[in-house]
Write an enzyme that holds these catalytic residues in place. Structure first.
Site: not given
Length: 445
Positions: A338, A365
Site C-alpha cells: 500500500y 532478495c
C-alpha cells in the site's frame, strides 16, 4: 515522536514502551521483534466498552477485530476486558477457542467462508455469522438444520459511503467484493431471501466503510443510510432490525501526516455514532438496535512497535541513502502493498536530532523490499537498534516466510516486564511440512 504515557524516551535516551527499555528488549529477545504494550491495549478496549455502556445504556458489544493481530494472549485480554471478538477464518476461530474465549461472544466474517469453517463455527456455538453471499446463507441454513439449531446471522450491506482512505481498503462502494449495495437494490433482495430460511435467524445488518478513516462524518453518514434502509425494510418486508454492526475503520497515528487521537477522542467517535443511531431510530419509529462495533487497528496499532538491528548502509551520492535492517517485507509487507507510511526512530539514540533523509530497506532478495522511504533519522550506524512505531496492526498478521526468513516473535510488555506471547520460529518450523518424495530421496550406498 508520538509520545504517550507508556511510549517515551527515558533518561538514557532510549525508547521505552510499557516501562521496558527497547534496547534491553532487543538484547534479551533479539531482533526483529514485535513488542506490544498491554496497558495501551486494555485502555483502548475499555474506552470503547465504557463509552458504549454509558451512552447506549449497555445495549451493545464491542468486538475486537482480531484480523489486526491474532494470538491466544490477545483473546485472553479481550475476554478479561469483557468484550467480544470477530474472526475471519477457521484459524482465527480455532485460536480464540483454544484461548478459552466464550463462543457466544465470537462473530464470524468473510466473503467466502469455506464449508468446513461454517461447520466449525456452528459446532462451537458462536454468537453470530455475518453472511456475505446467497450460497453462504444456503450453507448456513443446511448445516444448522443438520444440527437442529437456528443460527443468528447479519447481512453485510454497503451504504455507498466513500471515505477518504486508500483505495485498497475502501470497502463500502458498490464495486466491492464485500456486501450488498443499498443503492442498486441487491441489499433488499438478499434480505428477502434470508427471511425465507427456516434455520437462519436474520438479526440485522453489518456495515464497514473502510479503514484508516479520520472523518467522523463518514461514519455518521453510514449510520444514517443503514437506519434509513432498516426503516424501508420494515415497511416493505416487515423486517424488524434487532442488531446493527457498524464495523470499524477508525484511523490511527502512523506519521505526523496523521491526526493524533487520544483514547478519549475515540470515545467521541463512538458517541457521534450512537447519537446518529438514536436520532434516526426516533425519526423512523424504530426500536434501538443492539449495537456492535469492531475496532481493531485503533486498539492494537499504536500499542505495537517493531525493533530491528541496523546492518549494511549504502549511500548513493546524489540519489539515496539506504539503511538496511535485519527484517523487511516478510515481517511488514504494508509498504510493498500500500506504500503505507511509518515513523522510524533509533531506539538506542532516541533523544538525538534527525540529520539526514534515508530509506529503510529489508534483507529480502527483492528490490521492493522497503519499510519506509525518505524518512528523517540521526546518522545511523551498523548495530543501532531501529524502532518502527505503530506496527501493532497488520504486521505480524500479514507476516510470511518469504525467502524462508523467520517470522519474528512477539512479546507483551507491562509495567516494565516482558514475556513472549508468540515464540520465535526456527528453521525447523519453516521446513516442518516439507516432504521429499521417495524417488527424490538421496540414495545411500
Amino acid at each position: 515522536m508520538n509520545e504517550r504515557e507508556t511510549l517515551k524516551i527515558n533518561q538514557l535516551g532510549h525508547l521505552e514502551i510499557g516501562g521496558a527499555d527497547c534496547v534491553e528488549l532487543a538484547q534479551k529477545f533479539g531482533t526483529p521483534l514485535y513488542v506490544f504494550d498491554e496497558a495501551y491495549i486494555r485502555k483502548m478496549m475499555a474506552t470503547y466498552r465504557d463509552t458504549l455502556k454509558k451512552h447506549y445504556e449497555d445495549n451493545g458489544l464491542v468486538l475486537y477485530a482480531s484480523k489486526a493481530f491474532s494470538c491466544k494472549a490477545i483473546y485472553r485480554i479481550a475476554d478479561e476486558e469483557n468484550i467480544g471478538v470477530d474472526v475471519v477464518s477457521g484459524g482465527e476461530l480455532y485460536t480464540a477457542l483454544q484461548a478459552g474465549f466464550p463462543a457466544e461472544r465470537i462473530y464470524m466474517h468473510g466473503n467466502n467462508k469455506l464449508d468446513y469453517e461454517i461447520g466449525e463455527a456452528l459446532d462451537a456455538g458462536i454468537g453470530c455469522i455475518v453472511a456475505d453471499a446467497y450460497s453462504e446463507i444456503d450453507k448456513i441454513d443446511a448445516e444448522a438444520k443438520k444440527r437442529g439449531i437456528r443460527q443468528k446471522i447479519l447481512l453485510r450491506i454497503n451504504p455507498g459511503v466513500e471515505a477518504h482512505t486508500h483505495a485498497f481498503v475502501q470497502t463500502a462502494t458498490t464495486d466491492s467484493k464485500f456486501g450488498f449495495s443499498i443503492s442498486d437494490g441487491t441489499a433488499e433482495k438478499i434480505t428477502a431471501y434470508a427471511m425465507t430460511k427456516e434455520n437462519v435467524c436474520l438479526e440485522g445488518y453489518h456495515c464497514h466503510i473502510g479503514s484508516q478513516i479520520f472523518e467522523k462524518q463518514s461514519f455518521v453518514l453510514a449510520v444514517e443510510k443503514c437506519m434509513d434502509f432498516a426503516a424501508a425494510m420494515k415497511e416493505k418486508l416487515s423486517f424488524t432490525l434487532k442488531t446493527l454492526n457498524l464495523g470499524g475503520g477508525f484511523g490511527i497515528w502512523y506519521t505526523d501526516e496523521d491526526r493524533k487521537i487520544p483514547p478519549e477522542g475515540y470515545a467521541e467517535y463512538l458517541e457521534a455514532l450512537i447519537s446518529a443511531v438514536k436520532s434516526k431510530a426516533s425519526e423512523k419509529g424504530l426500536e434501538l438496535p443492539y449495537l456492535l462495533l469492531e475496532p481493531g487497528r485503533s486498539i492494537i496499532g499504536e500499542a505495537g512497535v517493531t525493533l530491528y538491528t541496523v546492518g549494511a548502509i549504502k549511500d548513493i551520492p546524489g540519489v539515496k541513502k539506504y539503511i538496511a535492517v535485519d527484517g523487511g517485507m516478510f515481517d511488514n509487507p504494508r509498504y510493498a502493498l500500500y506504500q503505507s507510511k511509518y515513523t522510524p526512530i533509533l531506539a538506542n539514540r532516541a533523544d538525538e536530532e534527525n540529520t539526514e533523509i534515508v530509506s529503510i530497506a529489508g534483507k529480502c532478495c527483492e528490490s521492493g523490499d522497503l519499510i519506509a522511504v525518505n524518512v528523517a533519522l540521526p546518522k545511523a550506524e551498523s548495530g543501532d537498534i531501529l524502532a518502527v512505531l505503530s506496527t501493532g496492526a497488520y504486521n505480524y498478521s500479514m507476516a510470511m516466510n518469504y525467502n524462508r526468513n523467520k517470522i519474528p516473535p512477539c512479546v507483551l510488555v507491562n509495567e516494565g516486564q516482558a514475556e513472549y506471547i508468540v515464540r520465535p520460529q526456527s528453521y525447523e518450523d519453516i521446513a516442518r511440512n516439507d516432504v521429499v518424495p521417495q524417488r527424490l530421496q538421496k540414495k545411500t550406498k
